[in-house]
Scaffold this motif. Structure first.
Motif, PDB file in Angstrom:
ATOM      1  N   ARG A  54       0.831  -1.210   0.000  1.00  0.00           N
ATOM      2  CA  ARG A  54       0.000   0.000   0.000  1.00  0.00           C
ATOM      3  C   ARG A  54       0.863   1.256   0.000  1.00  0.00           C
ATOM      4  O   ARG A  54       0.535   2.252  -0.660  1.00  0.00           O
ATOM      5  CB  ARG A  54      -0.913  -0.011   1.217  1.00  0.00           C
ATOM      6  CG  ARG A  54      -1.864   1.166   1.284  1.00  0.00           C
ATOM      7  CD  ARG A  54      -2.831   1.016   2.443  1.00  0.00           C
ATOM      8  NE  ARG A  54      -3.759   2.146   2.492  1.00  0.00           N
ATOM      9  CZ  ARG A  54      -4.745   2.272   3.377  1.00  0.00           C
ATOM     10  NH1 ARG A  54      -4.927   1.311   4.285  1.00  0.00           N
ATOM     11  NH2 ARG A  54      -5.534   3.312   3.367  1.00  0.00           N
ATOM     12  N   PHE A  59       0.789   1.224  -4.256  1.00  0.00           N
ATOM     13  CA  PHE A  59      -0.554   1.770  -4.454  1.00  0.00           C
ATOM     14  C   PHE A  59      -0.766   3.031  -3.622  1.00  0.00           C
ATOM     15  O   PHE A  59      -1.851   3.269  -3.087  1.00  0.00           O
ATOM     16  CB  PHE A  59      -1.608   0.722  -4.079  1.00  0.00           C
ATOM     17  CG  PHE A  59      -1.483  -0.569  -4.839  1.00  0.00           C
ATOM     18  CD1 PHE A  59      -1.986  -0.684  -6.122  1.00  0.00           C
ATOM     19  CD2 PHE A  59      -0.837  -1.659  -4.274  1.00  0.00           C
ATOM     20  CE1 PHE A  59      -1.855  -1.872  -6.836  1.00  0.00           C
ATOM     21  CE2 PHE A  59      -0.712  -2.852  -4.971  1.00  0.00           C
ATOM     22  CZ  PHE A  59      -1.217  -2.952  -6.260  1.00  0.00           C
ATOM     23  N   TRP A  87      -2.784   7.399  -7.422  1.00  0.00           N
ATOM     24  CA  TRP A  87      -3.383   6.872  -8.658  1.00  0.00           C
ATOM     25  C   TRP A  87      -2.311   6.581  -9.705  1.00  0.00           C
ATOM     26  O   TRP A  87      -2.431   5.599 -10.455  1.00  0.00           O
ATOM     27  CB  TRP A  87      -4.407   7.866  -9.188  1.00  0.00           C
ATOM     28  CG  TRP A  87      -3.814   9.147  -9.730  1.00  0.00           C
ATOM     29  CD1 TRP A  87      -3.606  10.304  -9.064  1.00  0.00           C
ATOM     30  CD2 TRP A  87      -3.345   9.354 -11.069  1.00  0.00           C
ATOM     31  NE1 TRP A  87      -3.031  11.242  -9.881  1.00  0.00           N
ATOM     32  CE2 TRP A  87      -2.866  10.690 -11.131  1.00  0.00           C
ATOM     33  CE3 TRP A  87      -3.300   8.580 -12.221  1.00  0.00           C
ATOM     34  CZ2 TRP A  87      -2.334  11.239 -12.285  1.00  0.00           C
ATOM     35  CZ3 TRP A  87      -2.771   9.123 -13.371  1.00  0.00           C
ATOM     36  CH2 TRP A  87      -2.295  10.441 -13.404  1.00  0.00           C
ATOM     37  N   THR A 112      -0.492   3.373  -8.672  1.00  0.00           N
ATOM     38  CA  THR A 112      -1.391   2.230  -8.878  1.00  0.00           C
ATOM     39  C   THR A 112      -1.476   1.859 -10.349  1.00  0.00           C
ATOM     40  O   THR A 112      -1.428   0.673 -10.712  1.00  0.00           O
ATOM     41  CB  THR A 112      -2.796   2.571  -8.344  1.00  0.00           C
ATOM     42  OG1 THR A 112      -2.711   2.893  -6.956  1.00  0.00           O
ATOM     43  CG2 THR A 112      -3.740   1.397  -8.539  1.00  0.00           C
ATOM     44  N   THR A 119       1.820   0.240 -11.436  1.00  0.00           N
ATOM     45  CA  THR A 119       1.924  -1.102 -10.854  1.00  0.00           C
ATOM     46  C   THR A 119       1.063  -2.096 -11.609  1.00  0.00           C
ATOM     47  O   THR A 119       1.501  -3.218 -11.917  1.00  0.00           O
ATOM     48  CB  THR A 119       1.503  -1.064  -9.376  1.00  0.00           C
ATOM     49  OG1 THR A 119       2.390  -0.193  -8.659  1.00  0.00           O
ATOM     50  CG2 THR A 119       1.567  -2.443  -8.760  1.00  0.00           C
TER      51      THR A 119
END
Length: 377
Positions: free
Chosen positions: A33, A37, A40, A43, A46
């Motif tokens: 996290r 992530f 945005w 994320t 990834t």
């Protein structure tokens, strides 16, 4: 008074004191996290990279395992060619692995270079154990290297003589890398100390050596050792080609390692030198017991990085006709029956290089962490 009592730590409930952090903030989930992530953009990147990685893994598994052919009878490679790239032909490794590992060494004597490879690996493992960092380790090296020489050349103890021209493959790579770095490292220490010497003649000689060797590529040194060096020898005198290549690698590696060691010597605080002088130690006592151990400890990462680089640079001996691991792999697919299956060979050779280089890298990380443990206090 009651409000003050409720706000003191002693009034807190046991459940509140012992409550652990949320699972989303710790462990693998918390690391993902925070690093993968956290926003945005992170994320999105990834997810795209994860998709590409999964696609590559699935595609490689289908090519290298599911659709692969592992063996063919008597060089009948038509089954491999019928795949048309949809599957790997590992049969080339099953057929040519002896040549890749041992070159043109006599087939019935392949147990000798195979045993030499195991002796090299055993020597590396023993040398990596700190309990053996004693004078007896030098004796172990001398005995093992002598035994390797006897096994490879033969001519004694009932072993048939095998000339150096028949050697090749992995054992040549290990010989060049092991002897090269084993002799280059002490040379590098002497040159690094010489560059910091107060004697102008010694300092100038060391500077000339380092700048001259670092100013030319390794290929040129190998070429000179193979072609030009014999021209300066007396008539009728000849030095083995492998020995000439070994000397060139030692000189080249010594110059680069010397600069790494000199960086560690310069990074050491001046107070260490002054403290050693205050104790009344001689130059060699000060250098051997105080200066060098600390300097080498500081430059473990660049030292190992140089080791790894020169382990791979042994493949350049191709230019003087020595069949190392990579050259043997290239030669193995010259045969018409196996042409077109170079990817499998290069993957195998690359995996062998990776195992040795990765082992050096991991060992250096552990050694650095252990030797520098006091700095984290």
């Amino acid at each position: 008074m009651s409000d003050l009592t409720l706000n003191t730590p002693a009034a807190a409930s046991p459940e509140a004191v012992s409550r652990s952090a949320p699972l989303s903030q710790v462990g693998l989930l918390g690391w993902a996290r925070a690093n993968l992530f956290s926003g945005w953009l992170n994320t999105a990147v990834t997810l795209v990279l994860a998709y590409l990685l999964i696609r590559w893994i699935v595609g490689f598994a289908e090519w290298g395992i599911v659709n692969a052919i592992w063996s063919v009878p008597d060089n009948q490679t038509q089954a491999c060619r019928d795949l048309k790239g949809t599957g790997a032909c590992w049969a080339v490794i099953a057929e040519k692995h002896r040549f890749i590992l041992f070159g043109t060494y006599p087939f019935e004597e392949h147990w000798r270079p195979a045993l030499c490879v195991l002796l090299f690996i055993g020597l590396y493992v023993v040398s990596a154990m700190r309990r053996f960092w004693r004078p007896v380790l030098g004796l172990i090296w001398a005995v093992v290297l002598t035994l390797i020489g006897v096994l490879m050349w033969g001519g004694v103890a009932g072993l048939s003589y095998v000339p150096q021209e028949r050697w090749g493959g992995l054992v040549i790579t290990l010989i060049l890398a092991t002897f090269g770095l084993a002799f280059a490292f002490p040379l590098a220490i002497l040159v690094a100390l010489g560059r910091r010497s107060k004697l102008p003649a010694i300092k100038a000689l060391c500077v000339l050596y380092v700048e001259l060797i670092r100013g030319v590529p390794l290929i040129s040194l190998l070429f000179m050792a193979s072609v030009m060096f014999p021209l300066f020898l007396p008539e009728g005198m000849n030095i083995d080609k492998l020995l000439r290549a070994q000397i060139a690698i030692i000189l080249f590696a010594g110059a680069y390692l010397a600069e790494v060691v000199r960086g560690g010597l310069q990074a050491l605080p001046k107070g260490q030198y002054e403290a050693a002088d205050a104790l009344g130690l001689s130059y060699w006592q000060k250098t051997g017991f105080i200066i060098l151990p600390q300097a080498l400890r500081m430059v473990i990462p660049p030292l190992v990085n140089t080791f790894i680089g020169f382990f791979k640079d042994t493949s350049l001996v191709l230019i003087i006709g020595i069949f190392d691991l990579l050259t043997a792999g290239k030669t193995a697919i010259i045969e018409p029956a196996w042409q077109g299956f170079g990817i499998e060979v290069y993957i195998t050779v690359g995996a062998i290089y990776f195992v040795f280089c990765f082992a050096m890298s991991k060992y250096s990380q552990n050694l650095e962490a252990e030797l520098n443990r006091h700095r984290r206090r």
